[in-house]
Write a protein that holds these residues in place. Structure first.
Motif, short mmCIF file in Angstrom:
data_model
loop_
_atom_site.label_atom_id
_atom_site.label_comp_id
_atom_site.label_asym_id
_atom_site.label_seq_id
_atom_site.Cartn_x
_atom_site.Cartn_y
_atom_site.Cartn_z
N CYS A 201 -47.35 -39.78 51.41
CA CYS A 201 -46.66 -38.75 50.61
C CYS A 201 -47.57 -38.24 49.50
O CYS A 201 -48.17 -39.03 48.76
CB CYS A 201 -45.39 -39.37 50.03
N ARG A 202 -47.67 -36.92 49.35
CA ARG A 202 -48.50 -36.37 48.28
C ARG A 202 -47.89 -36.70 46.92
O ARG A 202 -46.66 -36.77 46.78
CB ARG A 202 -48.71 -34.87 48.45
N GLN A 203 -48.79 -36.90 45.94
CA GLN A 203 -48.34 -37.33 44.62
C GLN A 203 -49.34 -36.97 43.54
O GLN A 203 -50.52 -36.81 43.80
CB GLN A 203 -48.13 -38.84 44.61
N ARG A 204 -48.81 -36.81 42.34
CA ARG A 204 -49.61 -36.70 41.13
C ARG A 204 -48.66 -36.95 39.96
O ARG A 204 -47.44 -36.90 40.11
CB ARG A 204 -50.30 -35.34 41.01
N ILE A 205 -49.24 -37.22 38.78
CA ILE A 205 -48.42 -37.46 37.61
C ILE A 205 -49.13 -36.88 36.39
O ILE A 205 -50.37 -36.91 36.32
CB ILE A 205 -48.07 -38.95 37.43
N THR A 206 -48.35 -36.33 35.47
CA THR A 206 -48.85 -35.70 34.26
C THR A 206 -48.31 -36.43 33.04
O THR A 206 -47.12 -36.77 33.01
CB THR A 206 -48.40 -34.22 34.19
N CYS A 207 -49.16 -36.66 32.05
CA CYS A 207 -48.70 -37.19 30.77
C CYS A 207 -48.23 -36.01 29.94
O CYS A 207 -49.03 -35.15 29.57
CB CYS A 207 -49.83 -37.94 30.05
N VAL A 208 -46.93 -35.94 29.65
CA VAL A 208 -46.37 -34.77 28.98
C VAL A 208 -46.11 -34.98 27.49
O VAL A 208 -45.77 -34.05 26.79
CB VAL A 208 -45.07 -34.28 29.67
N GLY A 209 -46.27 -36.17 26.99
CA GLY A 209 -46.03 -36.41 25.57
C GLY A 209 -47.33 -36.55 24.81
O GLY A 209 -48.42 -36.43 25.36
N GLY A 210 -47.21 -36.85 23.53
CA GLY A 210 -48.37 -37.07 22.69
C GLY A 210 -48.91 -38.48 22.80
O GLY A 210 -49.97 -38.79 22.28
N ASP B 270 -41.68 -33.54 48.38
CA ASP B 270 -40.89 -32.33 48.20
C ASP B 270 -39.83 -32.48 47.11
O ASP B 270 -38.97 -31.61 46.96
CB ASP B 270 -40.20 -31.97 49.53
N LEU B 271 -39.91 -33.57 46.34
CA LEU B 271 -38.90 -33.84 45.32
C LEU B 271 -38.92 -32.83 44.19
O LEU B 271 -37.90 -32.55 43.58
CB LEU B 271 -39.12 -35.26 44.77
N GLY B 272 -40.06 -32.25 43.92
CA GLY B 272 -40.17 -31.35 42.77
C GLY B 272 -40.46 -32.16 41.51
O GLY B 272 -40.22 -33.36 41.47
N PRO B 273 -40.97 -31.51 40.46
CA PRO B 273 -41.34 -32.22 39.24
C PRO B 273 -40.14 -32.95 38.62
O PRO B 273 -39.06 -32.37 38.48
CB PRO B 273 -41.84 -31.12 38.31
N GLN B 274 -40.35 -34.22 38.29
CA GLN B 274 -39.30 -35.05 37.69
C GLN B 274 -39.85 -35.71 36.43
O GLN B 274 -40.93 -36.30 36.47
CB GLN B 274 -38.86 -36.15 38.66
#
Length: 125
Positions: free
Chosen positions: A90-99, A72-76
């Protein structure tokens, strides 16, 4: 556990259905308390929502930039040197946001076992 030096096999990297590349750095019966994997997420890619049953996970960010969604932390936003703490279940995922590709260590305790992995992504393939 017995004293040892474990050498990483850089040719052992594999792509997962989770949408990332994994190299198991240390995950074996002789050290059941902890496993370490090197994960790579390509630019613009997001891993699938998932959780690990009875396993605590930590991401230690090595390079690149990401956005971690944990519980429930929200995107960080995360960057090199950051540690993402993920409680068991705990549910989780991660996104690569840079180039640049996002690279991190995934450290699990007890060690990662495939049967602990639960895909909870509802977006399909």
């Amino acid at each position: 556990m017995k004293e040892a030096i474990r050498r990483a096999d850089t040719n052992a990297e594999f792509y997962t259905d989770e949408r990332c590349f994994i190299t198991e750095v240390s995950n074996f019966d002789g050290d059941p308390a902890v496993s370490i994997a090197r994960a790579r997420v390509e630019p613009g890619q997001t891993t699938r929502w998932h959780r690990l049953r009875d396993t605590v996970e930590r991401y230690f960010i090595l390079s690149g930039r990401g956005r971690a969604d944990v519980g429930d932390l929200g995107p960080q936003n995360v960057e090199p040197g950051d540690v993402v703490l993920i409680p068991a279940g705990c549910r989780q995922r991660i996104t690569c946001v840079g180039g640049q590709t996002l690279v991190f260590l995934a450290i699990c305790s007890p060690r990662f076992r495939p049967e602990a992995y639960e895909d909870i992504d509802e977006t399909g393939g």
